[in-house]
Design a protein around this motif. Structure first.
Motif, PDB file in Angstrom:
ATOM      1  N   CYS A   1       0.840  -1.191   0.000  1.00 21.50           N
ATOM      2  CA  CYS A   1       0.000   0.000   0.000  1.00 21.50           C
ATOM      3  C   CYS A   1       0.882   1.251   0.000  1.00 21.50           C
ATOM      4  O   CYS A   1       1.798   1.370   0.818  1.00 21.50           O
ATOM      5  CB  CYS A   1      -0.923  -0.004   1.213  1.00 21.50           C
ATOM      6  SG  CYS A   1      -1.983   1.464   1.320  1.00 21.50           S
TER       7      CYS A   1
ATOM      8  N   HIS B   1      -7.395   2.095   2.052  1.00 17.07           N
ATOM      9  CA  HIS B   1      -6.984   3.407   1.540  1.00 17.07           C
ATOM     10  C   HIS B   1      -7.253   3.593   0.051  1.00 17.07           C
ATOM     11  O   HIS B   1      -6.895   4.614  -0.515  1.00 17.07           O
ATOM     12  CB  HIS B   1      -5.480   3.608   1.804  1.00 17.07           C
ATOM     13  CG  HIS B   1      -5.126   3.684   3.250  1.00 17.07           C
ATOM     14  ND1 HIS B   1      -4.502   2.656   3.913  1.00 17.07           N
ATOM     15  CD2 HIS B   1      -5.347   4.674   4.170  1.00 17.07           C
ATOM     16  CE1 HIS B   1      -4.319   2.994   5.178  1.00 17.07           C
ATOM     17  NE2 HIS B   1      -4.821   4.214   5.372  1.00 17.07           N
TER      18      HIS B   1
ATOM     19  N   THR C   1       0.035   4.240   0.873  1.00 20.02           N
ATOM     20  CA  THR C   1      -0.252   5.104   2.022  1.00 20.02           C
ATOM     21  C   THR C   1       0.308   4.557   3.329  1.00 20.02           C
ATOM     22  O   THR C   1       1.060   5.229   4.028  1.00 20.02           O
ATOM     23  CB  THR C   1      -1.764   5.324   2.155  1.00 20.02           C
ATOM     24  OG1 THR C   1      -2.260   5.919   0.960  1.00 20.02           O
ATOM     25  CG2 THR C   1      -2.090   6.221   3.351  1.00 20.02           C
ATOM     26  N   CYS C   2      -0.069   3.326   3.680  1.00 18.06           N
ATOM     27  CA  CYS C   2       0.324   2.779   4.988  1.00 18.06           C
ATOM     28  C   CYS C   2       1.479   1.786   4.926  1.00 18.06           C
ATOM     29  O   CYS C   2       2.050   1.427   5.942  1.00 18.06           O
ATOM     30  CB  CYS C   2      -0.877   2.131   5.670  1.00 18.06           C
ATOM     31  SG  CYS C   2      -1.519   0.671   4.813  1.00 18.06           S
TER      32      CYS C   2
ATOM     33  N   TYR D   1      -2.934   0.512  -3.518  1.00 16.69           N
ATOM     34  CA  TYR D   1      -3.444   0.814  -2.185  1.00 16.69           C
ATOM     35  C   TYR D   1      -4.177  -0.407  -1.623  1.00 16.69           C
ATOM     36  O   TYR D   1      -4.729  -1.224  -2.371  1.00 16.69           O
ATOM     37  CB  TYR D   1      -4.399   2.017  -2.214  1.00 16.69           C
ATOM     38  CG  TYR D   1      -3.750   3.291  -2.707  1.00 16.69           C
ATOM     39  CD1 TYR D   1      -3.119   4.148  -1.823  1.00 16.69           C
ATOM     40  CD2 TYR D   1      -3.775   3.609  -4.066  1.00 16.69           C
ATOM     41  CE1 TYR D   1      -2.508   5.319  -2.285  1.00 16.69           C
ATOM     42  CE2 TYR D   1      -3.173   4.763  -4.531  1.00 16.69           C
ATOM     43  CZ  TYR D   1      -2.534   5.609  -3.639  1.00 16.69           C
ATOM     44  OH  TYR D   1      -1.927   6.756  -4.109  1.00 16.69           O
TER      45      TYR D   1
ATOM     46  N   HIS E   1      -7.373   8.367   0.039  1.00 23.42           N
ATOM     47  CA  HIS E   1      -5.974   8.765  -0.105  1.00 23.42           C
ATOM     48  C   HIS E   1      -5.890   9.993  -0.999  1.00 23.42           C
ATOM     49  O   HIS E   1      -6.842  10.348  -1.706  1.00 23.42           O
ATOM     50  CB  HIS E   1      -5.155   7.612  -0.709  1.00 23.42           C
ATOM     51  CG  HIS E   1      -5.525   7.299  -2.126  1.00 23.42           C
ATOM     52  ND1 HIS E   1      -6.545   6.416  -2.452  1.00 23.42           N
ATOM     53  CD2 HIS E   1      -5.026   7.768  -3.318  1.00 23.42           C
ATOM     54  CE1 HIS E   1      -6.647   6.332  -3.760  1.00 23.42           C
ATOM     55  NE2 HIS E   1      -5.727   7.148  -4.313  1.00 23.42           N
TER      56      HIS E   1
END
Length: 274
Positions: A223, A254, A225-226, A250, A258
């Motif tokens: 991912c 997310h 984002t995380c 993602y 995002h």
């Protein structure tokens, strides 16, 4: 097994179909006559080295029809060994079963000339061991009620023979040993092959498990984002965002939450980088 194969070619010339049917039927007839003659027929047929050397050569073969007991329970053993012999003959073929039984008889005769007397009692007992080795996972109803796998009965049978071997006289030990030797000639090599195959399989599995822990495999999904990967959560689903400019992936948490990526660099971003 080359020796057994050579014996098969020899025995095939005179192999008897349904051998145990005739052996058990003959034993049953001798049992009936013995009941009315106080064991006279068995006395005429049993193996006796001295009488054979005096000319009663028929005893070399007829001893296989002498019942092991004068009790009515011996009839159950007749049916039992007839069933086992028939099943083994169907599984192995007529020739191989004849080879097993007649080789056991031959060994018993040789032992009989050495110790003076012999029977097929222990040879018939090894038929059940052969049955258990051939069909280990089949089930029988013990006392017609309790289902139990044949391999466990085979182990119990083997333990019983060992106990008898320990408590028997030297002549009895020779008779038991000869019968077990016949069983080992047929099943020993195959058992060793199975054990070697299992050992190699277990070794391969251990090597695979070690490789799983020692070899670091790069994750396929991550991912943006995380940073979670499929190794962190095997049940997590990953998708690419169609609105982001570039290949940005993602997780399911997310994918809709995002900030979309753009290839156009804003002035504020440049100031932050500087």
């Amino acid at each position: 097994m080359k020796l057994i194969d050579k014996l098969d070619r020899l025995v095939s010339k005179f192999a008897v179909r349904d051998l145990m049917k005739y052996v058990m039927l003959g034993s049953f007839l001798v049992f009936l006559v013995d009941m009315t003659s106080n064991g006279l027929l068995s006395a005429f047929l049993y193996f006796n080295r001295n009488l054979i050397l005096e000319g009663q050569v028929w005893r070399v073969l007829t001893f296989i029809f002498v019942p092991g007991s004068s009790s009515f329970f011996v009839i159950i053993s007749f049916l039992f060994y007839f069933y086992i012999g028939r099943v083994l003959e169907m599984a192995w073929g007529t020739t191989r079963f004849n080879t097993y039984y007649f080789l056991g008889v031959l060994m018993s005769v040789i032992a009989g000339f050495f110790i003076g007397i012999t029977t097929t009692y222990y040879l018939n007992m090894t038929l059940f061991l052969a049955y258990a080795a051939t069909f280990p996972d089949s089930q029988v109803n013990l006392y017609f009620v309790l289902p139990i796998k044949v391999k466990f009965l085979g182990l119990l049978y083997g333990a019983f023979i060992v106990v008898e071997f320990i408590s028997a006289t030297m002549a009895g030990r020779i008779a038991i040993g000869v019968s077990l030797l016949n069983f080992l000639l047929f099943f020993g090599p195959g058992f060793m092959k199975v054990q070697n195959r299992r050992s190699k399989t277990q070794k391969i599995r251990r090597n695979i498990e070690v490789a799983k822990y020692t070899t670091r495999v790069q994750s396929i999904h991550k991912c943006t984002t995380c940073g979670i990967t499929e190794k962190d959560d095997p049940n997590m689903e990953f998708r690419y965002c169609s609105k982001c400019e570039g290949n940005y992936e993602y997780c399911e948490k997310h994918i809709r939450n995002h900030e979309h990526k753009s290839k156009i660099i804003q002035m504020e971003d440049r100031r932050r980088e500087s």
